[in-house]
Design an enzyme around this catalytic site. Structure first.
Site, short mmCIF file in Angstrom:
data_model
loop_
_atom_site.label_atom_id
_atom_site.label_comp_id
_atom_site.label_asym_id
_atom_site.label_seq_id
_atom_site.Cartn_x
_atom_site.Cartn_y
_atom_site.Cartn_z
N ARG A 104 91.24 -13.89 16.31
CA ARG A 104 90.53 -13.28 17.45
C ARG A 104 89.36 -14.22 17.76
O ARG A 104 88.49 -14.44 16.93
CB ARG A 104 90.01 -11.89 17.10
N HIS A 131 95.32 -10.16 25.41
CA HIS A 131 95.28 -9.27 24.23
C HIS A 131 96.68 -8.68 24.03
O HIS A 131 96.88 -7.48 24.21
CB HIS A 131 94.23 -8.18 24.46
N GLN A 134 97.59 -5.43 21.77
CA GLN A 134 97.27 -4.12 22.34
C GLN A 134 98.41 -3.62 23.23
O GLN A 134 98.72 -2.43 23.25
CB GLN A 134 95.98 -4.22 23.16
N ASP A 219 89.50 -0.37 30.98
CA ASP A 219 88.85 -1.07 29.86
C ASP A 219 87.37 -1.22 30.22
O ASP A 219 86.98 -0.96 31.37
CB ASP A 219 89.53 -2.46 29.70
N CYS A 259 92.18 0.75 25.72
CA CYS A 259 92.36 0.07 24.43
C CYS A 259 91.25 0.40 23.44
O CYS A 259 91.44 0.23 22.23
CB CYS A 259 92.45 -1.44 24.64
N ARG A 287 98.53 0.79 17.13
CA ARG A 287 98.24 -0.61 16.79
C ARG A 287 98.82 -0.93 15.41
O ARG A 287 99.37 -2.01 15.19
CB ARG A 287 96.72 -0.87 16.78
#
Ligand code: CP
Ligand code: NVA
Length: 301
Positions: A104, A131, A134, A219, A259, A287
Site C-alpha cells: 500500500r 484499489h 476493495q 468514498d 469502502c 475483504r
C-alpha cells in the site's frame, strides 16, 4: 510459468475474477462452519504499508494466519525502503525470502516497478490510482445480496479517485454500466473513461446519476495524502452526499456501499450507514474472504 501479479483488476480475466468472487463466498462458508483449511502452511507474506490501514492490514494478516501461513508487517519507518534503498533492490531481496508481497503506497508506478523486479506475486493494496482488492470485496458483496451484477447499473458519487478508477475497471470486467457524479475538477482519469466510454457516463448531478441504479457507492472527499485539501474539498463537494433521500431515486432494491473509513456528515449523511439499503459492514468483512480467494488463486497451484 510467469509470476502473476494483482496490480489492477485488468491483471485477471473476467472469468478468473468471477470465479474468484464465487470462491470468496465458499471460503466464507468454510470459515463460518469452523472448518480448518490451511493451503498456505509455511508460506509468508510481506505487507509493505506506506499509508494507514485498518481493514486491509487486519484482513490480510488474519487471512494468512487462517490459511496456516504468516504475514509480516513492514513500515517504511523501520525498513531501508524509508531510507531510499532502490525499489528494484528491495523487490529482488524481499521476494527471494517470502512467497507473496502486498504493498500500500502513494505511487502506482512504485508498485509496478516492485512487481517488475519481484520473483513472487505482488498485490496492490491501494495506490493513489487504484484499489483493486476493495473491488473484489464489493463484487462479492453484490453477488451475495443480489446475484450477478452483469447488465446492472452502478453509480459512483464523489471524487474521481483510486476507488472510482477501480470501479471503471470493474464495469469493464464484470460488464455493468457505471454512472459517475463528481464535481467539476474532480473527474476520474479521462484516458480510462475514454477507453470505457460505451459503459461509463459522467454527470454533475447525483440525482440524475442514481436514477435507475442498482448499486450506489461513495468514498471520502479527501483521500490519504490529500489531507491539506480537506477544507477546500468540503466546499467543492457540497451536494455530493449520499443520503436515504438520494437513495430513494435509485431502484427499489438498490444497495449502498462505501469502502470505509466513512466521514458521516460529509460524503454520507449521519444516518446512511444504518439505512437498510447499506451493506457496508458485510462489504468490510468480505475483504477477508475475497483476499483469501486472491491468495489461493495466486499461490495454490
Ligand atoms: N477500505 C480500506 O481499504 O480500508 P483501510 O484503509 O482501513 O485498509
Ligand atoms: N480513497 C481512499 C480509500 C481509502 C480506503 C483513500 O485513498 O484514502
Amino acid at each position: 510459468m510467469t509470476t502473476r501479479h494483482f496490480l489492477t483488476l485488468r491483471d485477471l480475466s473476467s472469468d478468473e475474477l468471477r470465479n474468484l468472487v464465487k470462491r470468496a463466498s465458499e471460503l466464507k462458508d468454510i470459515r463460518n462452519r469452523g472448518e480448518v483449511y490451511e493451503p498456505l502452511k509455511n508460506k509468508v507474506m510481506s505487507m509493505i504499508f506506506e499509508k494507514s490501514s485498518t481493514r486491509t492490514r487486519v484482513s490480510f494478516e488474519a487471512g494468512m494466519a487462517q490459511f496456516g501461513g504468516h504475514a509480516m508487517f513492514l513500515s517504511p519507518r523501520d525498513t531501508q525502503l524509508g531510507r531510499g534503498e532502490p525499489i528494484s533492490d528491495s523487490a529482488r531481496v524481499i521476494s527471494s525470502m517470502v512467497d507473496v508481497v502486498m504493498i500500500r503506497t502513494f505511487s502506482h508506478k512504485l508498485v509496478q516497478e516492485f512487481a517488475a523486479n519481484s520473483s513472487v506475486p505482488v498485490i496492490n493494496a491501494l495506490t493513489d490510482e487504484y484499489h483493486p482488492c476493495q473491488l473484489l470485496a464489493d463484487m462479492q458483496t453484490y453477488f451475495e445480496h443480489r446475484g450477478d451484477i452483469q447488465g446492472k447499473t452502478v453509480t459512483w458519487i464523489g471524487d474521481g479517485n483510486n476507488m472510482c478508477h477501480s470501479y471503471i475497471n470493474a464495469a469493464r470486467q464484470f460488464d455493468f454500466k457505471l454512472n459517475i457524479a463528481c464535481p467539476e475538477g474532480f473527474d476520474p482519469d479521462m484516458t480510462l473513461v475514454e477507453e470505457n466510454k460505451e459503459r461509463v457516463f459522467i454527470t454533475r448531478s447525483p440525482q440524475e446519476a442514481v436514477t435507475n441504479s442498482d448499486l450506489v457507492v461513495t468514498d471520502v472527499w479527501a483521500s490519504m495524502g490529500q489531507e491539506e485539501e480537506q477544507k477546500e474539498r468540503e466546499e467543492k463537494f457540497t451536494g455530493f452526499q449520499v443520503s436515504p433521500e438520494l437513495m430513494d431515486h435509485a431502484n427499489q432494491d438498490a444497495l449502498f456501499m462505501h469502502c470505509l473509513p466513512a466521514h458521516r456528515g460529509e460524503e454520507i449523511s449521519m444516518d446512511m450507514m444504518e439505512d437498510p439499503r447499506s451493506v457496508v459492514y458485510d462489504e468490510a468483512e468480505n475483504r477477508l474472504h475475497a483476499q483469501k480467494a486472491l491468495l489461493e488463486f495466486l499461490l495454490v497451484k
